[in-house]
Design a protein around this motif. Structure first.
Motif, PDB file in Angstrom:
ATOM      1  N   GLU A  73       0.828  -1.155  -0.116  1.00  0.00           N
ATOM      2  CA  GLU A  73       0.211  -0.057   0.581  1.00  0.00           C
ATOM      3  C   GLU A  73       0.700   1.389  -0.005  1.00  0.00           C
ATOM      4  OE1 GLU A  73      -3.687   2.529   2.519  1.00  0.00           O
ATOM      5  OE2 GLU A  73      -3.009   0.054   2.906  1.00  0.00           O
ATOM      6  N   ALA A  74       1.709   1.034   0.945  1.00  0.00           N
ATOM      7  CA  ALA A  74       2.972   2.187   1.011  1.00  0.00           C
ATOM      8  C   ALA A  74       3.523   2.513  -0.372  1.00  0.00           C
ATOM      9  CB  ALA A  74       4.500   2.078   1.640  1.00  0.00           C
ATOM     10  N   ALA A  75       3.801   1.313  -1.224  1.00  0.00           N
ATOM     11  CA  ALA A  75       4.301   1.210  -2.234  1.00  0.00           C
ATOM     12  C   ALA A  75       3.299   1.991  -3.839  1.00  0.00           C
ATOM     13  CB  ALA A  75       5.515   0.011  -3.207  1.00  0.00           C
ATOM     14  N   TYR A  76       1.985   1.814  -3.653  1.00  0.00           N
ATOM     15  CA  TYR A  76       1.425   2.346  -4.812  1.00  0.00           C
ATOM     16  C   TYR A  76       0.789   3.378  -4.017  1.00  0.00           C
ATOM     17  CZ  TYR A  76      -3.008   2.748  -7.556  1.00  0.00           C
ATOM     18  OH  TYR A  76      -3.986   3.304  -7.982  1.00  0.00           O
ATOM     19  N   LYS A  77       0.889   4.279  -2.888  1.00  0.00           N
ATOM     20  CA  LYS A  77       0.723   5.699  -3.120  1.00  0.00           C
ATOM     21  C   LYS A  77       1.931   6.108  -3.706  1.00  0.00           C
ATOM     22  CE  LYS A  77       0.719   9.137   1.030  1.00  0.00           C
ATOM     23  NZ  LYS A  77       2.254   9.870   0.674  1.00  0.00           N
ATOM     24  N   LEU A  78       2.788   5.684  -3.507  1.00  0.00           N
ATOM     25  CA  LEU A  78       4.440   5.992  -4.802  1.00  0.00           C
ATOM     26  C   LEU A  78       3.924   6.160  -6.327  1.00  0.00           C
ATOM     27  CD1 LEU A  78       6.418   7.869  -3.248  1.00  0.00           C
ATOM     28  CD2 LEU A  78       5.201   6.584  -1.199  1.00  0.00           C
ATOM     29  N   VAL A  79       3.126   5.709  -6.326  1.00  0.00           N
ATOM     30  CA  VAL A  79       2.958   5.121  -7.757  1.00  0.00           C
ATOM     31  C   VAL A  79       2.145   6.622  -8.313  1.00  0.00           C
ATOM     32  CG1 VAL A  79       1.966   4.003  -9.333  1.00  0.00           C
ATOM     33  CG2 VAL A  79       2.974   2.561  -7.875  1.00  0.00           C
ATOM     34  N   ASN A  80       0.767   7.201  -6.963  1.00  0.00           N
ATOM     35  CA  ASN A  80       0.631   7.708  -7.457  1.00  0.00           C
ATOM     36  C   ASN A  80       1.164   9.340  -7.385  1.00  0.00           C
ATOM     37  OD1 ASN A  80      -1.823   6.142  -8.668  1.00  0.00           O
ATOM     38  ND2 ASN A  80      -1.630   6.284  -5.828  1.00  0.00           N
ATOM     39  N   GLU A  81       2.119   9.630  -7.030  1.00  0.00           N
ATOM     40  CA  GLU A  81       3.286  10.668  -7.405  1.00  0.00           C
ATOM     41  C   GLU A  81       4.531  10.631  -7.790  1.00  0.00           C
ATOM     42  OE1 GLU A  81       3.290  12.290  -2.709  1.00  0.00           O
ATOM     43  OE2 GLU A  81       1.729  10.455  -2.303  1.00  0.00           O
ATOM     44  N   GLY A 247       9.807 -10.381   0.374  1.00  0.00           N
ATOM     45  CA  GLY A 247       8.995 -10.437  -0.881  1.00  0.00           C
ATOM     46  C   GLY A 247       9.175  -9.302  -1.641  1.00  0.00           C
ATOM     47  N   MET A 248      10.770  -8.252  -1.893  1.00  0.00           N
ATOM     48  CA  MET A 248      10.494  -7.467  -2.444  1.00  0.00           C
ATOM     49  C   MET A 248      12.038  -7.739  -3.901  1.00  0.00           C
ATOM     50  SD  MET A 248      10.647  -4.451   0.094  1.00  0.00           S
ATOM     51  CE  MET A 248      10.946  -3.341  -0.658  1.00  0.00           C
ATOM     52  N   ALA A 249      12.271  -8.801  -4.428  1.00  0.00           N
ATOM     53  CA  ALA A 249      12.907  -9.611  -5.377  1.00  0.00           C
ATOM     54  C   ALA A 249      12.929  -8.630  -6.353  1.00  0.00           C
ATOM     55  CB  ALA A 249      13.364 -10.817  -5.495  1.00  0.00           C
ATOM     56  N   GLY A 250      11.766  -9.016  -6.847  1.00  0.00           N
ATOM     57  CA  GLY A 250      11.659  -7.264  -8.090  1.00  0.00           C
ATOM     58  C   GLY A 250      12.054  -6.363  -8.271  1.00  0.00           C
ATOM     59  N   MET A 251      11.783  -6.103  -7.054  1.00  0.00           N
ATOM     60  CA  MET A 251      12.139  -4.354  -6.824  1.00  0.00           C
ATOM     61  C   MET A 251      13.573  -3.937  -5.942  1.00  0.00           C
ATOM     62  SD  MET A 251       8.006  -4.092  -4.361  1.00  0.00           S
ATOM     63  CE  MET A 251       7.934  -2.447  -4.577  1.00  0.00           C
ATOM     64  N   ARG A 252      14.114  -5.118  -6.122  1.00  0.00           N
ATOM     65  CA  ARG A 252      15.341  -4.161  -5.993  1.00  0.00           C
ATOM     66  C   ARG A 252      16.222  -3.360  -4.895  1.00  0.00           C
ATOM     67  NH1 ARG A 252      17.471  -8.066  -6.145  1.00  0.00           N
ATOM     68  NH2 ARG A 252      19.146  -6.966  -6.349  1.00  0.00           N
ATOM     69  N   LEU A 253      16.303  -3.323  -4.169  1.00  0.00           N
ATOM     70  CA  LEU A 253      16.498  -3.077  -2.688  1.00  0.00           C
ATOM     71  C   LEU A 253      17.368  -3.211  -1.496  1.00  0.00           C
ATOM     72  CD1 LEU A 253      15.777  -0.138  -1.390  1.00  0.00           C
ATOM     73  CD2 LEU A 253      14.188  -0.439   0.409  1.00  0.00           C
ATOM     74  N   GLY A 254      18.380  -2.863  -1.175  1.00  0.00           N
ATOM     75  CA  GLY A 254      19.721  -3.187   0.028  1.00  0.00           C
ATOM     76  C   GLY A 254      20.059  -2.527   0.780  1.00  0.00           C
ATOM     77  N   LEU A 255      20.609  -2.286   1.824  1.00  0.00           N
ATOM     78  CA  LEU A 255      21.110  -1.690   2.505  1.00  0.00           C
ATOM     79  C   LEU A 255      22.571  -2.049   2.636  1.00  0.00           C
ATOM     80  CD1 LEU A 255      18.353  -1.788   5.166  1.00  0.00           C
ATOM     81  CD2 LEU A 255      18.604   0.100   3.996  1.00  0.00           C
ATOM     82  N   THR A 256      23.490  -0.523   3.694  1.00  0.00           N
ATOM     83  CA  THR A 256      24.667  -1.243   3.840  1.00  0.00           C
ATOM     84  C   THR A 256      24.753  -0.504   5.019  1.00  0.00           C
ATOM     85  OG1 THR A 256      25.693   0.300   2.979  1.00  0.00           O
ATOM     86  CG2 THR A 256      26.050  -1.554   1.938  1.00  0.00           C
ATOM     87  N   THR A 281       9.104   3.787  -5.066  1.00  0.00           N
ATOM     88  CA  THR A 281       8.080   2.718  -4.511  1.00  0.00           C
ATOM     89  C   THR A 281       8.851   2.212  -3.749  1.00  0.00           C
ATOM     90  OG1 THR A 281       8.990   1.666  -7.283  1.00  0.00           O
ATOM     91  CG2 THR A 281       6.484   2.738  -6.636  1.00  0.00           C
ATOM     92  N   ALA A 282       9.920   1.689  -4.138  1.00  0.00           N
ATOM     93  CA  ALA A 282      10.757   0.169  -3.300  1.00  0.00           C
ATOM     94  C   ALA A 282      11.143   1.286  -2.482  1.00  0.00           C
ATOM     95  CB  ALA A 282      12.314   0.084  -3.984  1.00  0.00           C
ATOM     96  N   VAL A 283      12.006   2.064  -2.388  1.00  0.00           N
ATOM     97  CA  VAL A 283      11.941   2.366  -0.303  1.00  0.00           C
ATOM     98  C   VAL A 283      10.874   3.033   0.420  1.00  0.00           C
ATOM     99  CG1 VAL A 283      13.115   4.809   0.184  1.00  0.00           C
ATOM    100  CG2 VAL A 283      13.995   4.339  -2.307  1.00  0.00           C
ATOM    101  N   ALA A 284       9.718   2.898  -0.810  1.00  0.00           N
ATOM    102  CA  ALA A 284       8.765   3.103   0.827  1.00  0.00           C
ATOM    103  C   ALA A 284       8.200   1.972   1.061  1.00  0.00           C
ATOM    104  CB  ALA A 284       7.910   3.932  -0.273  1.00  0.00           C
TER     105      ALA A 284
END
Length: 387
Positions: A73-81, A247-256, A281-284
């Motif tokens: 839901e948080a990612a979709y909010k960013l789709v609209n922005e 469950g976000m493999a296709g969204m490509r987000l990692g951290l250091t 979208t991935a960050v949100a």
């Protein structure tokens, strides 16, 4: 006669550490055109086979389901922005959320498009032909593939008899390395190296060497992690990913997680460009995910039940499973049967399992999917296994 361009600080650092001009050009290409070059080296995030349409897919250590609904839901909010590059300080919101969960300063957190880029950067920044990279074997190969391609020394050390990283043997194998790499839980075994062992290596390695602790699978573990080492030291780098439990493999987000001083050297060349290009979208989605303690616990329990069902089925048939996995994968030892043959036979039953590692040619990695997917795996094994 044309004037040669001045040597940059980045280039001079590599030359000072023993790289040749040719290797210097490779390092520049690696960081300046990360995607293309990582594919050339083989150091891509996923080294699993291309998915087979219609098959049960338990070969790439993906999660069997997508993001938590609140995160989607948080990612979709960013789709609209999506008309804005960064609608409302999304990067900092992620860093603050991670800081609150992990108890580390927000300025020690940085986001990346997966883990391959920072793994390659730490190899370039801190390893060299004379100050090498030490890893376990078997383990995730991205950092040693990058090291091999660049010309840095790479030393591989077998796991302990109980499949932990042998930290004392790693240090003894190259007491003057520039980078020591621990993957815990380890890919492909799923086994955990105790925090005490990781701390021992941090305390006994060369002071100017970097200890990299890859915790891509740590959320599957109900236990301690190494994050706070990054908060208290300037020579430890922790890697995390949202590709596994979240469950976000296709969204490509990692951290250091690392001190700003350690990260500064890794960020030279185009590091800021890479970290700034993440999809919002991935960050949100990541920001909303990290604090979901109850959902994390429930998803972990669901995975453990499916993993143990599959392992119990295999062992009841007399098939050996490498013990101790605390992640969403396990290693199946087919005895005298080559892993590639068993992989092909199981795929013929429309179940796609993972690959083997060269050190263990008769052992396959199996990812843990849903309970239904693991039941399909069990049924496939029943059809093809002959003791």
């Amino acid at each position: 006669m044309a004037t040669q361009p001045a040597t940059t600080h980045f280039e001079q650092d590599l030359l000072d550490r023993g790289y040749s001009r040719r290797q210097l050009a490779k390092a520049a290409a690696l960081l300046g055109a990360a995607t293309a070059t990582l594919r050339a080296t083989g150091a891509v995030a996923q080294q699993a086979a291309k998915p087979v349409e219609g098959a049960v897919r338990i070969g790439a250590n993906e999660c069997w389901t997508g993001p938590f609904p609140v995160a989607a839901e948080a990612a979709y909010k960013l789709v609209n922005e999506g008309n804005r590059y960064e609608p409302d300080n999304e990067h900092q919101k992620l860093f603050d959320a991670v800081s609150a969960v992990e108890g580390i300063p927000a300025d020690h957190v940085l986001a990346w498009p997966g883990s391959s880029d920072p793994l390659s950067r730490v190899a370039v920044a801190y390893a060299s032909p004379t100050r090498g990279i030490v890893t376990a074997n078997p383990t995730y190969e991205a950092i040693w593939r990058t090291g091999d391609w660049l010309g840095a020394k790479v030393t591989k050390v077998p796991l302990t008899p109980d499949y932990r990283h042998d930290v004392k043997a790693m240090l003894a194998a190259d007491p003057n390395a520039g980078v020591y790499y621990i993957c815990s839980p380890n890919n492909p075994t799923g086994t955990v190296t105790p925090i005490a062992d990781i701390e021992w290596l941090a305390n006994n390695k060369p002071k100017d060497a970097v200890l990299v602790v890859d915790e891509a699978y740590i959320h599957w573990v109900d236990g301690p992690n190494a994050a706070k080492l990054a908060a208290t030291r300037d020579d430890v780098l922790i890697l995390r990913t949202f590709s596994k439990l979240f469950g976000m493999a296709g969204m490509r987000l990692g951290l250091t997680f690392a001190s700003p001083t350690l990260m500064e050297k890794m960020m030279r060349y185009d590091g800021g460009q890479v970290t700034a290009m993440l999809p919002m979208t991935a960050v949100a989605c990541g920001t909303a995910s990290v604090a979901q303690a109850d959902l994390i616990k429930a998803r972990r329990a669901e995975m453990v039940a499916a993993r143990e069902k599959a392992i119990s089925h295999l062992t009841a048939k007399g098939i050996k499973v490498i013990p101790g996995s605390q992640a969403n994968m396990f290693m199946v030892d087919w005895g005298k049967k080559p892993a590639k043959e068993m992989q092909a036979a199981i795929l013929a039953e429309q179940v796609q399992i993972g690959r083997n590692w060269p050190i263990w040619p008769n052992v396959s990695r199996v990812s843990v999917g849903s309970m239904e997917e693991m039941e399909a795996f069990n049924a496939a094994v029943d059809k093809v296994w002959k003791a």
